[in-house]
Design a protein around this motif. Structure first.
Motif, PDB file in Angstrom:
ATOM      1  N   THR A   1       0.962  -1.189   0.067  1.00 33.29           N
ATOM      2  CA  THR A   1      -0.036   0.154  -0.002  1.00 33.29           C
ATOM      3  C   THR A   1       0.750   1.196  -0.048  1.00 33.29           C
ATOM      4  OG1 THR A   1      -1.480  -1.157   1.282  1.00 33.29           O
ATOM      5  CG2 THR A   1      -1.843   1.096   1.130  1.00 33.29           C
ATOM      6  N   ILE A   2       0.510   2.054  -0.918  1.00 35.88           N
ATOM      7  CA  ILE A   2       1.136   3.423  -1.081  1.00 35.88           C
ATOM      8  C   ILE A   2       0.295   4.528  -0.885  1.00 35.88           C
ATOM      9  CG2 ILE A   2       2.807   4.855  -2.460  1.00 35.88           C
ATOM     10  CD1 ILE A   2       3.843   2.125  -3.692  1.00 35.88           C
ATOM     11  N   ARG A   3       0.778   5.474  -0.419  1.00 36.94           N
ATOM     12  CA  ARG A   3      -0.002   6.818  -0.334  1.00 36.94           C
ATOM     13  C   ARG A   3       0.639   7.957  -0.708  1.00 36.94           C
ATOM     14  NH1 ARG A   3      -1.565   9.020   5.816  1.00 36.94           N
ATOM     15  NH2 ARG A   3       0.513   9.285   6.343  1.00 36.94           N
TER      16      ARG A   3
ATOM     17  N   THR B   1      -2.436  16.583   3.659  1.00 37.40           N
ATOM     18  CA  THR B   1      -3.835  15.969   3.232  1.00 37.40           C
ATOM     19  C   THR B   1      -3.431  14.904   2.290  1.00 37.40           C
ATOM     20  OG1 THR B   1      -4.956  18.149   3.097  1.00 37.40           O
ATOM     21  CG2 THR B   1      -6.140  16.458   2.152  1.00 37.40           C
ATOM     22  N   GLU B   2      -4.312  13.746   2.609  1.00 36.32           N
ATOM     23  CA  GLU B   2      -3.978  12.682   1.779  1.00 36.32           C
ATOM     24  C   GLU B   2      -4.515  12.725   0.139  1.00 36.32           C
ATOM     25  OE1 GLU B   2      -5.489   8.147   1.812  1.00 36.32           O
ATOM     26  OE2 GLU B   2      -3.774   8.551   3.080  1.00 36.32           O
TER      27      GLU B   2
ATOM     28  N   LEU C   1       0.600   5.923  -9.092  1.00 38.97           N
ATOM     29  CA  LEU C   1      -0.293   6.432  -8.030  1.00 38.97           C
ATOM     30  C   LEU C   1      -1.251   7.436  -8.596  1.00 38.97           C
ATOM     31  CD1 LEU C   1      -1.643   5.894  -5.381  1.00 38.97           C
ATOM     32  CD2 LEU C   1       0.148   7.304  -4.360  1.00 38.97           C
ATOM     33  N   ARG C   2      -2.400   7.338  -8.961  1.00 39.48           N
ATOM     34  CA  ARG C   2      -3.237   8.379  -9.431  1.00 39.48           C
ATOM     35  C   ARG C   2      -3.643   9.174  -8.265  1.00 39.48           C
ATOM     36  NH1 ARG C   2      -7.435   7.204 -13.666  1.00 39.48           N
ATOM     37  NH2 ARG C   2      -6.975   9.517 -14.140  1.00 39.48           N
ATOM     38  N   THR C   3      -3.460  10.546  -8.247  1.00 41.00           N
ATOM     39  CA  THR C   3      -3.832  11.586  -7.020  1.00 41.00           C
ATOM     40  C   THR C   3      -5.173  12.420  -7.346  1.00 41.00           C
ATOM     41  OG1 THR C   3      -2.146  13.049  -7.881  1.00 41.00           O
ATOM     42  CG2 THR C   3      -1.477  11.396  -6.331  1.00 41.00           C
TER      43      THR C   3
END
Length: 132
Positions: A84-86, A93-94, A115-117
């Motif tokens: 899991t990556i964030r 803010t995430e 990772l789409r943001t």
């Protein structure tokens, strides 16, 4: 005349109650210490031996709506699972979180994942890896 002694003769009437209480406390302390040591050993074994997948972020490249993350994964040959990556913005803010799956027989995997943001991310943080 002689003065009468108020103290009991040593060794004549067995141990005093204080000596018995001290012995019981020592035994209870030893049992509790052994239990605590066994509990720490169990958790250490579970953390080291049961963790079949580990990874680290090598580099990342933040863009306007995504973050490209170079991830190096080390795992057992028969293990499969996910990491899991964030990503977070400047204010903390995430802005993105995703799970990336890894399988196959390779024990070391180098992969660049995207990772789409929701907005521009400034970090790429590995939250953890879990085996299936």
């Amino acid at each position: 005349m002689s003065t009468a002694s108020t103290r009991l003769p040593e060794g004549r009437y067995g141990r005093s109650s204080d000596e018995r209480a001290d012995r019981k406390l020592k035994i209870a302390g030893a049992v509790l210490g052994a239990f605590l040591l066994a509990l720490i050993g169990y958790f250490a074994y579970h953390y080291v031996a049961q963790n079949k997948i580990s990874a680290e972020v090598i580099t990342f490249d933040a863009q306007k709506d995504s973050v490209k993350v170079h991830l190096e994964v080390r795992k057992d040959a028969d293990a499969s699972g996910y990491c899991t990556i964030r990503s977070q913005s400047k204010d903390g803010t995430e802005v993105g979180r995703a799970d990336f799956r890894f399988g196959g027989h390779a024990t070391r995997i180098d992969r660049v994942v995207t990772l789409r943001t929701t907005s521009e991310g400034t970090t790429a943080e590995l939250l953890g890896c879990h085996a299936d």
